[in-house]
Write a protein that holds these residues in place. Sequence first.
Motif, short mmCIF file in Angstrom:
data_model
loop_
_atom_site.label_atom_id
_atom_site.label_comp_id
_atom_site.label_asym_id
_atom_site.label_seq_id
_atom_site.Cartn_x
_atom_site.Cartn_y
_atom_site.Cartn_z
N VAL A 266 -128.37 21.80 26.65
CA VAL A 266 -126.98 21.86 27.10
C VAL A 266 -126.69 23.19 27.77
O VAL A 266 -126.13 23.24 28.87
N PHE A 267 -127.10 24.27 27.12
CA PHE A 267 -126.82 25.59 27.68
C PHE A 267 -127.46 25.74 29.06
O PHE A 267 -126.85 26.26 30.00
N MET A 268 -128.71 25.26 29.16
CA MET A 268 -129.38 25.38 30.46
C MET A 268 -128.65 24.56 31.51
O MET A 268 -128.46 25.00 32.65
N ALA A 269 -128.21 23.36 31.11
CA ALA A 269 -127.52 22.51 32.07
C ALA A 269 -126.20 23.15 32.50
O ALA A 269 -125.86 23.16 33.69
N VAL A 270 -125.48 23.71 31.54
CA VAL A 270 -124.19 24.33 31.86
C VAL A 270 -124.38 25.49 32.83
O VAL A 270 -123.72 25.58 33.87
N ALA A 271 -125.35 26.36 32.50
CA ALA A 271 -125.55 27.53 33.33
C ALA A 271 -126.08 27.15 34.70
O ALA A 271 -125.66 27.70 35.73
N ALA A 272 -126.99 26.17 34.74
CA ALA A 272 -127.57 25.77 36.02
C ALA A 272 -126.51 25.15 36.92
O ALA A 272 -126.44 25.42 38.12
N THR A 273 -125.64 24.32 36.34
CA THR A 273 -124.59 23.70 37.13
C THR A 273 -123.62 24.74 37.65
O THR A 273 -123.19 24.69 38.80
N ASP A 274 -123.33 25.70 36.80
CA ASP A 274 -122.45 26.79 37.19
C ASP A 274 -123.06 27.52 38.40
O ASP A 274 -122.38 27.82 39.38
N TYR A 275 -124.36 27.76 38.32
CA TYR A 275 -125.05 28.49 39.38
C TYR A 275 -125.06 27.70 40.69
O TYR A 275 -124.79 28.22 41.76
N LEU A 276 -125.35 26.39 40.58
CA LEU A 276 -125.51 25.58 41.78
C LEU A 276 -124.17 25.15 42.39
O LEU A 276 -124.04 25.08 43.60
N MET A 277 -123.21 24.82 41.52
CA MET A 277 -121.99 24.18 42.01
C MET A 277 -120.75 25.03 41.84
O MET A 277 -119.67 24.66 42.31
N GLY A 278 -120.83 26.12 41.15
CA GLY A 278 -119.63 26.91 40.90
C GLY A 278 -118.90 26.39 39.67
O GLY A 278 -119.12 25.27 39.25
N SER A 279 -118.03 27.23 39.13
CA SER A 279 -117.45 26.87 37.84
C SER A 279 -116.13 26.11 37.97
O SER A 279 -115.52 25.76 36.97
N GLN A 280 -115.69 25.84 39.20
CA GLN A 280 -114.37 25.21 39.33
C GLN A 280 -114.42 23.72 39.01
O GLN A 280 -115.50 23.12 38.98
N GLN A 281 -113.25 23.16 38.74
CA GLN A 281 -113.14 21.71 38.54
C GLN A 281 -113.51 21.00 39.84
O GLN A 281 -113.11 21.42 40.91
N THR B 94 -129.78 38.88 35.22
CA THR B 94 -128.80 37.93 35.74
C THR B 94 -127.63 37.87 34.77
O THR B 94 -127.61 37.05 33.88
N PRO B 95 -126.66 38.73 34.99
CA PRO B 95 -125.57 38.85 34.03
C PRO B 95 -124.82 37.55 33.76
O PRO B 95 -124.52 37.22 32.62
N ALA B 96 -124.55 36.78 34.82
CA ALA B 96 -123.67 35.62 34.64
C ALA B 96 -124.39 34.46 33.98
O ALA B 96 -123.76 33.59 33.40
N TYR B 97 -125.71 34.46 34.07
CA TYR B 97 -126.43 33.26 33.64
C TYR B 97 -127.23 33.49 32.38
O TYR B 97 -128.26 32.89 32.14
N TRP B 98 -126.74 34.38 31.57
CA TRP B 98 -127.34 34.66 30.27
C TRP B 98 -127.49 33.39 29.44
O TRP B 98 -128.46 33.19 28.75
#
Lengths: 286, 333
Positions: free
Chosen positions: A100-115, B294-298
């Motif tokens: 889950v954590f990896m998915a959350v962070a990866a999605t954040d990285y690829l798509m941005g954190s906005q709705q 990578t600070p944001a992706y901890w």
Amino acid sequence: MLTIIFDGIAYGMLLFILAVGLSVTLGLMNFVNLAHGAFAMAGGYATVILMNAYGLPFLATLPFAFAFAAMIGLALERLLYRRMYRRSHLDQVLFSIGIVFMAVAATDYLMGSQQQIIHLPEWLRGRIEVAGVAIGAYRFFLVVVCGALVVALQWVLARTRFGSQLRAAVDDTRVARGLGIPTDLIFAATFATGSGLAGLGGALGAEILGLDPTFPLKFMLYFLIVVTVGGTATISGPFAAAILLGIADVAGKYYIPRLGAFVIYFFMLVVLLLRPNGLFVRSGAR
Amino acid sequence: MSEIVGNSRERARRSAAASSRWRLPELAFWGCAVAAIFLLPSRHLLLNEIAIVGLFAMSIDLILGYAGIVSLGHAAFFGVGAYAAGLLAKSGYVEPASGLLFAGAIAATVGFSASFLVIRGSDLTRLMVTLGVALVFVEVANRFESVTGGVDGLLGISMGPILGLFEFDFGGTTAYCYSLCVLFVMFLIARRIVNSPFGTSLRALKENRMRAGAIGIPTAKRIVAVYSISAGFAGIAGALLAQTTAFVSLEVLDFARSADGLLILVIGGSGYLYGGIIGSIAFALMRDALSTLTPAYWLFWMGAILVALVVVGRERIVDCAKALSLRVRGQPK
């Protein structure tokens, strides 16, 4: 009043489609997959990308959402999940939280954190009157689609050869394997289908549930409630649980908005106190 | 018959005494922790955080390592303790040490009420309950803004000197000494608990709950007791954080905190009390290294560590460590 019940039913059906894969995984391999929401999120994002970047119509993206999530599910199952089946629940929990954590962070990285926003086609917006009750067109669409899926699932489980093999494997994996049923294969297929359904649910639900990188965390509890309350032995159990949960949640948020978010916790509490093993437990089920 | 009973009793006492004896590495461990006050004078804030997180992980160890309960929401009690301590200080009672006891008692009471849900149902239900309880507290803290400050957090906490003697300073030296003392005292209590007959019965219950029940251990009562104690520990850890940082935010109740706690415990190894503290040190070092990359992706790396740990096998790491320590001491395997 009726509108709220209808909205609740639509919401509940959506939850069911999202969670049914989890219930089968749990029942089949006794595997606690907290990462189930990640597959739903994958499907939701597949739809968003296809609609916004490639201009596909909403309906046409749904099969892709299913296929995308199912493929990820299949790949992960073959690579990682299958090693976890015999591990302790603690290992499974840690493992799936990691996913889950990896998915959350990866999605954040690829798509941005906005709705993410999905632009529904014209004919799914607005309201329609059915028997004097005003209901959102999209909710109606949800009920129809999810209802059809439920019927199809029930049919597959109850009537097809695959379904009876699956049920046998859920009931007793060892004996099923002894009878020559390829439980390994069945499980991979089921896992992929479950993930795919979650992805489809994510795509359908993006409009109602919202879609952002924290989706798997936000709805983890909902999935767990559906599965624990509904039990893992049948399709109808989680279905009833999901509908109940949907109606409770929508009604709670509508009637007592200040405390609306507590309604589902209260629901969970009551069920747990009355029926600690879930609402619909078959006698003799493990 | 009575001779056998007497014999086994004697043996039990001896084995309990043996397991509760202090060993050299333990003394060295605490010696290092004290030496850090002088050796790392610029890192006291970080050390303080490590001690607090270590205490939190130790509280999880009590239920996970000794009673075998997987909790996804232990941050609930951490947060309750933090808010209790923060609110007490804001209401005008600023002495930290007694505030700590107050916060611990509140958290233990909350844990006690929650434990009746925890003893019901299967592992899966327990995951749902612990997660749900934590979310309820997040929601409560979020809704009652007038009391908790909501998303802005609880501002304007000012603590008095500890026991009327030691003022908090900006470098965190007092804070670290304070947290270390509290950690040590709590550790002594935990050590006493797990080496007592009570602790032994917990371990029996973890191994096989049905069998433990069959030999006359009141399993439900034991779980209620250890869950309340563990909640109290977590509450004290939270209160320490609130007092030493003079700030409480919704983040203390976050799911990520519960997951952090589990991860830390798994890194350090559960079931011997030091795991939480050792894991906490390792965790702080890793976070330091990875967040400069990578600070944001901890979060991603944390997930990767979790997956890797489980796939490789937690036991294998512990076994390696054991083999290593045996070799260092020059004993055959």
